[in-house]
Design an enzyme around this catalytic site. Structure first.
Site, PDB file in Angstrom:
ATOM      1  N   LEU A 180      22.514   9.398   8.304  1.00 15.42           N
ATOM      2  CA  LEU A 180      21.322   8.893   7.953  1.00 15.42           C
ATOM      3  C   LEU A 180      21.247   9.301   6.429  1.00 15.42           C
ATOM      4  O   LEU A 180      21.453  10.389   5.876  1.00 15.42           O
ATOM      5  CB  LEU A 180      19.959   9.626   8.524  1.00 15.42           C
ATOM      6  CG  LEU A 180      18.784   9.458   7.764  1.00 15.42           C
ATOM      7  CD1 LEU A 180      17.969   8.183   7.762  1.00 15.42           C
ATOM      8  CD2 LEU A 180      17.719  10.591   8.257  1.00 15.42           C
ATOM      9  N   HIS A 184       0.520  19.195  -1.394  1.00 14.77           N
ATOM     10  CA  HIS A 184       1.935  18.860  -1.264  1.00 14.77           C
ATOM     11  C   HIS A 184       2.712  19.725  -0.667  1.00 14.77           C
ATOM     12  O   HIS A 184       3.946  19.432  -0.192  1.00 14.77           O
ATOM     13  CB  HIS A 184       2.156  18.953  -3.095  1.00 14.77           C
ATOM     14  CG  HIS A 184       1.399  17.920  -3.729  1.00 14.77           C
ATOM     15  ND1 HIS A 184       1.210  16.671  -3.505  1.00 14.77           N
ATOM     16  CD2 HIS A 184       0.637  18.212  -4.969  1.00 14.77           C
ATOM     17  CE1 HIS A 184       0.455  16.049  -4.487  1.00 14.77           C
ATOM     18  NE2 HIS A 184       0.237  17.087  -5.406  1.00 14.77           N
ATOM     19  N   ASP A 232       1.206   9.223   1.188  1.00 17.59           N
ATOM     20  CA  ASP A 232      -0.100   9.363   0.376  1.00 17.59           C
ATOM     21  C   ASP A 232      -0.893  10.148   0.903  1.00 17.59           C
ATOM     22  O   ASP A 232      -0.979  10.355   2.404  1.00 17.59           O
ATOM     23  CB  ASP A 232      -0.513   7.912   0.003  1.00 17.59           C
ATOM     24  CG  ASP A 232      -1.622   7.685  -0.873  1.00 17.59           C
ATOM     25  OD1 ASP A 232      -1.590   8.627  -1.783  1.00 17.59           O
ATOM     26  OD2 ASP A 232      -2.469   6.893  -0.949  1.00 17.59           O
TER      27      ASP A 232
HETATM   28  C1  FPP Z   1       0.713  11.441  -2.861  1.00 23.02           C
HETATM   29  O1  FPP Z   1      -0.332  12.141  -2.597  1.00 23.02           O
HETATM   30  C2  FPP Z   1       1.945  12.185  -2.826  1.00 23.02           C
HETATM   31  C3  FPP Z   1       2.704  12.202  -4.027  1.00 23.02           C
HETATM   32  C4  FPP Z   1       2.117  11.847  -5.285  1.00 23.02           C
HETATM   33  C5  FPP Z   1       4.082  13.110  -4.133  1.00 23.02           C
HETATM   34  C6  FPP Z   1       4.638  13.176  -2.588  1.00 23.02           C
HETATM   35  C7  FPP Z   1       5.103  14.583  -2.514  1.00 23.02           C
HETATM   36  C8  FPP Z   1       5.437  15.308  -1.627  1.00 23.02           C
HETATM   37  C9  FPP Z   1       5.115  14.653  -0.089  1.00 23.02           C
HETATM   38  C10 FPP Z   1       5.735  16.483  -1.418  1.00 23.02           C
HETATM   39  C11 FPP Z   1       7.166  16.933  -2.195  1.00 23.02           C
HETATM   40  C12 FPP Z   1       8.241  15.798  -1.746  1.00 23.02           C
HETATM   41  C13 FPP Z   1       9.491  16.243  -1.267  1.00 23.02           C
HETATM   42  C14 FPP Z   1      10.480  15.189  -1.103  1.00 23.02           C
HETATM   43  C15 FPP Z   1       9.997  17.573  -1.115  1.00 23.02           C
HETATM   44  P1  FPP Z   1      -1.564  12.293  -3.700  1.00 23.02           P
HETATM   45  O2  FPP Z   1      -1.448  13.568  -4.279  1.00 23.02           O
HETATM   46  O3  FPP Z   1      -1.790  11.016  -4.472  1.00 23.02           O
HETATM   47  O4  FPP Z   1      -2.968  12.093  -2.336  1.00 23.02           O
HETATM   48  P2  FPP Z   1      -4.283  11.714  -2.825  1.00 23.02           P
HETATM   49  O5  FPP Z   1      -4.217  10.137  -3.196  1.00 23.02           O
HETATM   50  O6  FPP Z   1      -4.979  12.096  -1.663  1.00 23.02           O
HETATM   51  O7  FPP Z   1      -4.862  12.503  -4.163  1.00 23.02           O
END
Ligand code: FPP
Length: 234
Positions: A125, A31, A14
């Site tokens: 893994l 991201h 997150d």
């Molecule tokens: C939360 O941050 C994250 C996500 C909704 C997606 C997670 C994705 C990645 C880490 C990148 C791609 C993943 C892979 C496996 C290649 P948020 O956008 O909710 O952050 P915020 O709460 O600060 O808005």
């Protein structure tokens, strides 16, 4: 692997959006950096001897985000799979995915299938990507399968218990997570692995996901090693 090393770590990655906003950058940049932190996390798990890593990459609720952001996330997922399958596959990483995968873009589905196939013999893994995933949906899907078997007469109602139910979950092949890591300080499980987290130790860190380094994983594992797990006993 020491007996205190978690066998299965689950991660709620997150804070990508906040990380980007703090820098005045678009969320997509958060991201992108988040995807790089995934590498740190996978490599850290390899260093520790963790057997299973489950990453919450896209929840069923994420479809509510702007179309552009969804496209970025799906694009990153595809790119991640193309790049890392070869590279991490050679380090012994097996890729798997859970969620309602039939509802994600066809090119992503194909890439997931290709990554699964290419790494299916790897044993160090298992990295499971939760995509279009939600814990409630998983439980609903499992209940439907159980109900169908009861209707068809291949399962008796009296046979249904926790162990049997586990076999109908997306994660039936793996042990439940020992440790859940969540970044960005939020104290929520956000519809992630609701059944499987029953006895999981939770470690929340303030850092935002794009800043996550393998040393953070080691810190979480150290905290885990000090916890006493009683599973409801004394
Ligand atoms: C939360 O941050 C994250 C996500 C909704 C997606 C997670 C994705 C990645 C880490 C990148 C791609 C993943 C892979 C496996 C290649 P948020 O956008 O909710 O952050 P915020 O709460 O600060 O808005």
């Amino acid at each position: 692997m020491s007996t205190k090393t978690p066998r299965h770590i689950a991660v709620i990655m997150d804070g990508n959006g906040r990380w980007a906003r703090q820098r005045g950058w678009p969320r997509s940049r958060g991201h992108l950096e988040g995807a790089k932190a995934v590498r740190e996390c996978v490599e850290g798990c390899l260093d520790l001897g963790v057997e299973v890593l489950t990453l919450y990459a896209f929840s069923t609720d994420n479809w509510q985000r702007p179309k552009e952001e969804i496209e970025t996330l799906m694009g990153l997922l595809k790119r991640f799979l193309i790049e890392y399958t070869k590279e991490m596959g050679s380090m012994g990483v097996r890729f798997e995915a859970i969620g309602r995968l039939s509802q994600i873009p066809a090119d992503c589905q194909r890439q997931i299938e290709a990554a699964r196939k290419a790494t299916s013999l790897n044993q160090k893994l298992t990295t499971i990507l939760a995509v279009n995933y939600s814990g409630r949906t998983e439980i609903v899907d499992a209940v439907k399968r159980v109900a169908m078997e009861v209707r068809e007469g291949t399962l008796e109602v009296d046979q249904i218990d926790s162990e049997l139910f586990h076999q109908y979950l997306y994660t039936s092949r793996w042990p439940d997570p020992d440790l859940l890591i969540r970044t960005s300080g939020e104290m929520r499980v956000s519809n992630f692995l609701l059944w499987q987290l029953s006895y999981t130790e939770i470690f929340v860190m303030e850092k935002l996901w794009p800043d996550f380094k393998r040393t953070d994983l080691f810190e979480a594992a150290e905290h885990f090693a000090k916890r006493q797990r009683r599973y409801g006993g004394v």
